[in-house]
Write a protein that holds these residues in place. Structure first.
Motif, short mmCIF file in Angstrom:
data_model
loop_
_atom_site.label_atom_id
_atom_site.label_comp_id
_atom_site.label_asym_id
_atom_site.label_seq_id
_atom_site.Cartn_x
_atom_site.Cartn_y
_atom_site.Cartn_z
N GLU A 60 0.88 -1.11 0.14
CA GLU A 60 -0.10 0.04 -0.14
C GLU A 60 0.97 1.18 0.02
O GLU A 60 1.99 1.24 0.52
N LEU A 61 0.36 2.21 -0.56
CA LEU A 61 0.96 3.64 -0.43
C LEU A 61 0.55 4.32 0.89
O LEU A 61 -0.81 4.49 1.03
N ASN A 62 1.16 4.54 1.77
CA ASN A 62 0.82 5.15 2.97
C ASN A 62 1.54 6.41 3.30
O ASN A 62 2.60 6.68 3.24
N PHE A 63 0.84 7.55 3.59
CA PHE A 63 1.18 8.89 3.83
C PHE A 63 0.51 9.74 4.31
O PHE A 63 -0.62 9.53 4.46
N GLU A 64 0.95 11.03 5.13
CA GLU A 64 -0.03 11.72 5.84
C GLU A 64 -0.13 13.07 4.84
O GLU A 64 0.99 13.66 4.55
N THR A 65 -0.99 13.70 4.87
CA THR A 65 -1.26 15.03 4.20
C THR A 65 -2.08 16.01 4.98
O THR A 65 -2.61 15.88 6.06
N GLY A 66 -1.72 17.37 4.56
CA GLY A 66 -2.45 18.49 5.30
C GLY A 66 -3.83 18.71 4.59
O GLY A 66 -4.55 19.45 5.34
N GLU A 67 -4.29 17.99 3.49
CA GLU A 67 -5.69 18.42 3.16
C GLU A 67 -6.71 17.88 3.90
O GLU A 67 -6.24 16.83 4.77
N THR A 68 -7.73 18.43 3.93
CA THR A 68 -8.98 17.79 4.28
C THR A 68 -9.58 16.30 3.79
O THR A 68 -9.32 16.44 2.57
N ALA A 69 -10.38 15.82 4.43
CA ALA A 69 -10.91 14.64 3.78
C ALA A 69 -11.74 14.93 2.79
O ALA A 69 -11.81 14.31 1.60
N ASP A 70 -12.41 15.85 2.70
CA ASP A 70 -13.42 16.44 1.86
C ASP A 70 -12.67 16.80 0.61
O ASP A 70 -13.14 16.38 -0.76
N ALA A 71 -11.67 17.41 0.72
CA ALA A 71 -10.70 17.73 -0.56
C ALA A 71 -10.22 16.59 -1.26
O ALA A 71 -9.91 16.54 -2.42
N VAL A 72 -9.62 15.75 -0.45
CA VAL A 72 -9.10 14.24 -0.86
C VAL A 72 -10.09 13.52 -1.83
O VAL A 72 -9.93 13.09 -2.83
N LYS A 73 -11.35 13.51 -1.03
CA LYS A 73 -12.55 12.69 -1.51
C LYS A 73 -12.93 13.50 -2.98
O LYS A 73 -13.17 12.63 -4.00
N LYS A 74 -12.93 14.82 -3.09
CA LYS A 74 -13.51 15.62 -4.30
C LYS A 74 -12.20 15.31 -5.51
O LYS A 74 -12.63 15.32 -6.62
N ALA A 75 -11.03 15.46 -5.05
CA ALA A 75 -9.92 15.15 -6.00
C ALA A 75 -10.06 13.66 -6.61
O ALA A 75 -9.85 13.46 -7.75
N VAL A 76 -10.51 12.67 -5.83
CA VAL A 76 -10.18 11.24 -6.17
C VAL A 76 -11.82 11.13 -7.15
O VAL A 76 -11.49 10.73 -8.19
N ALA A 77 -12.84 11.67 -6.59
CA ALA A 77 -14.00 11.47 -7.23
C ALA A 77 -13.96 12.25 -8.81
O ALA A 77 -14.26 11.84 -10.02
N ASP A 78 -13.26 13.64 -8.72
CA ASP A 78 -13.10 14.32 -9.88
C ASP A 78 -12.09 13.54 -10.86
O ASP A 78 -12.65 13.42 -12.22
N ALA A 79 -10.92 12.77 -10.64
CA ALA A 79 -10.16 12.07 -11.18
C ALA A 79 -10.84 10.91 -12.04
O ALA A 79 -10.60 10.62 -13.18
N LEU A 80 -11.59 10.10 -11.07
CA LEU A 80 -12.18 8.87 -11.68
C LEU A 80 -13.35 9.29 -12.53
O LEU A 80 -13.34 8.51 -13.37
N GLY A 81 -14.26 10.11 -12.18
CA GLY A 81 -15.36 10.52 -13.02
C GLY A 81 -14.89 11.44 -14.32
O GLY A 81 -15.75 11.13 -15.26
N GLY A 82 -13.94 12.06 -14.26
CA GLY A 82 -13.30 12.66 -15.34
C GLY A 82 -12.46 11.93 -16.33
O GLY A 82 -12.16 12.29 -17.34
#
Length: 74
Positions: free
Chosen positions: A13-35
Motif C-alpha cells: 500500500e501507499l501510506n502517507f500523511e497529508t495536510g488536506e482535508t478529507a473532503d478535498a481528498v474525496k473530491k480530488a479522487v472523485a473528479d479524477a475517476l469521474g473525469g
C-alpha cells in the motif's frame, strides 16, 4: 490526515500523511475517476508528491482528521 492507497496487482500500500482535508481528498479522487483522468497526484506533509494511475486504483482509505494527543491521560 493519514491516507492509505491500494493499487491493483500490487502487494503493498501507499501510506502517507497529508495536510488536506478529507473532503478535498474525496473530491480530488472523485473528479479524477469521474473525469477519466489517467492519474491523480497527492502531496504529503513533507512536500513529497505521489502520482497514482487511476486505472490501477483499488481503494483509498482516509484516516481521521483528529490531532494526536501528547502526554498522559489522567
Amino acid at each position: 490526515m493519514e491516507i492509505r492507497i491500494g493499487i491493483a496487482n500490487t502487494g503493498r500500500e501507499l501510506n502517507f500523511e497529508t495536510g488536506e482535508t478529507a473532503d478535498a481528498v474525496k473530491k480530488a479522487v472523485a473528479d479524477a475517476l469521474g473525469g477519466g483522468a489517467p492519474f491523480i497526484t497527492f502531496t504529503d506533509v513533507k512536500g513529497t508528491s505521489y502520482v497514482v494511475p487511476t486505472a490501477g486504483l483499488a481503494y483509498v482509505e482516509l484516516g481521521t482528521e483528529e490531532t494526536r494527543r501528547v502526554g498522559f491521560v489522567a
